[in-house]
Design an enzyme around this catalytic site. Structure first.
Site, PDB file in Angstrom:
ATOM      1  CB  SER A   1       0.995   2.692   1.298  1.00  0.00           C
ATOM      2  OG  SER A   1       1.329   2.647   0.039  1.00  0.00           O
TER       3      SER A   1
ATOM      4  CG  HIS B   1       3.098   5.941  -0.732  1.00  0.00           C
ATOM      5  ND1 HIS B   1       3.382   4.700   0.226  1.00  0.00           N
ATOM      6  CD2 HIS B   1       3.747   6.807   0.122  1.00  0.00           C
ATOM      7  CE1 HIS B   1       4.482   4.950   1.014  1.00  0.00           C
ATOM      8  NE2 HIS B   1       4.589   6.383   0.907  1.00  0.00           N
TER       9      HIS B   1
ATOM     10  CG  ASP C   1       7.711   6.559   2.933  1.00  0.00           C
ATOM     11  OD1 ASP C   1       8.540   6.958   3.631  1.00  0.00           O
ATOM     12  OD2 ASP C   1       6.775   7.175   2.647  1.00  0.00           O
TER      13      ASP C   1
END
Length: 191
Positions: free
Chosen positions: A14, A41, A134
């Protein structure tokens, strides 16, 4: 190392993803034999330029994943914006618009868990820099299926939350610097 030869690599990242992947992906040679599936992401309303960016930096083929596409060796696949990327049992790719997981679509957990089911102990999961949790559950699934779990060293990551969460969820994970991860992925292809 798992008893089976590795057949695929999954990577999640991310915040700080471009910097981290810029060390790992350009190190892979044009004849790299493993497919690499990546979730980063990205905002759902923006065009994802990651595949284009890395195609210019890499010797391996890089592209955005397409629904129902068979996974090919030596290709780096990026999840498209606003779609979960999954691996089907027949080792093809699937895209899904199911609900976001931990506010993320694409979700690292979704990719890692589906890949762990499809590849079992022949999978390597790599968790890189990021600012949420995540991927922690997904990396644990990779290890539980007998695969190898790797986490970027949190103290040197651009954002340490994701690597730290992954380590908390998956104590079996190996902690490595970005350079060590690149070397490790090169070694895997020689086995």
């Amino acid at each position: 190392m798992s008893a089976l030869p590795v057949e695929a690599v999954v990577i999640g990242a991310s915040a700080g993803a471009v910097q981290a992947l810029s060390i790992i992906l350009p190190a892979l040679p044009s004849d790299y034999r493993l497919p690499v599936l990546i979730v980063v992401h990205v905002p759902p309303d923006r065009r994802n330029a990651l595949a284009e960016l890395f195609q210019t930096k890499c010797q391996v083929r890089v592209r955005e994943a397409e629904d129902k596409e068979p996974i090919e060796p030596g290709v780096v696949y990026f999840a498209p914006p606003d779609y979960h990327l999954l691996v089907e049992d027949d080792r093809s790719l699937a895209l899904s618009t199911e609900e976001p997981v931990l506010h993320s679509r694409p979700s690292i957990d979704v990719l890692f868990e589906s890949a762990a089911e499809a590849f079992g102990p022949a999978l390597v999961g790599v968790m890189l820099s990021g600012a949420n949790h995540d991927g922690a559950r997904g990396l644990r699934a990779v290890a539980a299926a007998g695969g190898v779990a790797v986490v970027e060293e949190p103290t040197t990551a651009f954002a340490s939350a994701m690597p730290e969460a992954a380590l908390a969820a998956c104590e079996a994970a190996r902690v490595m610097s970005l350079d060590a991860i690149a070397s490790f992925l090169l070694q895997l292809a020689d086995e």
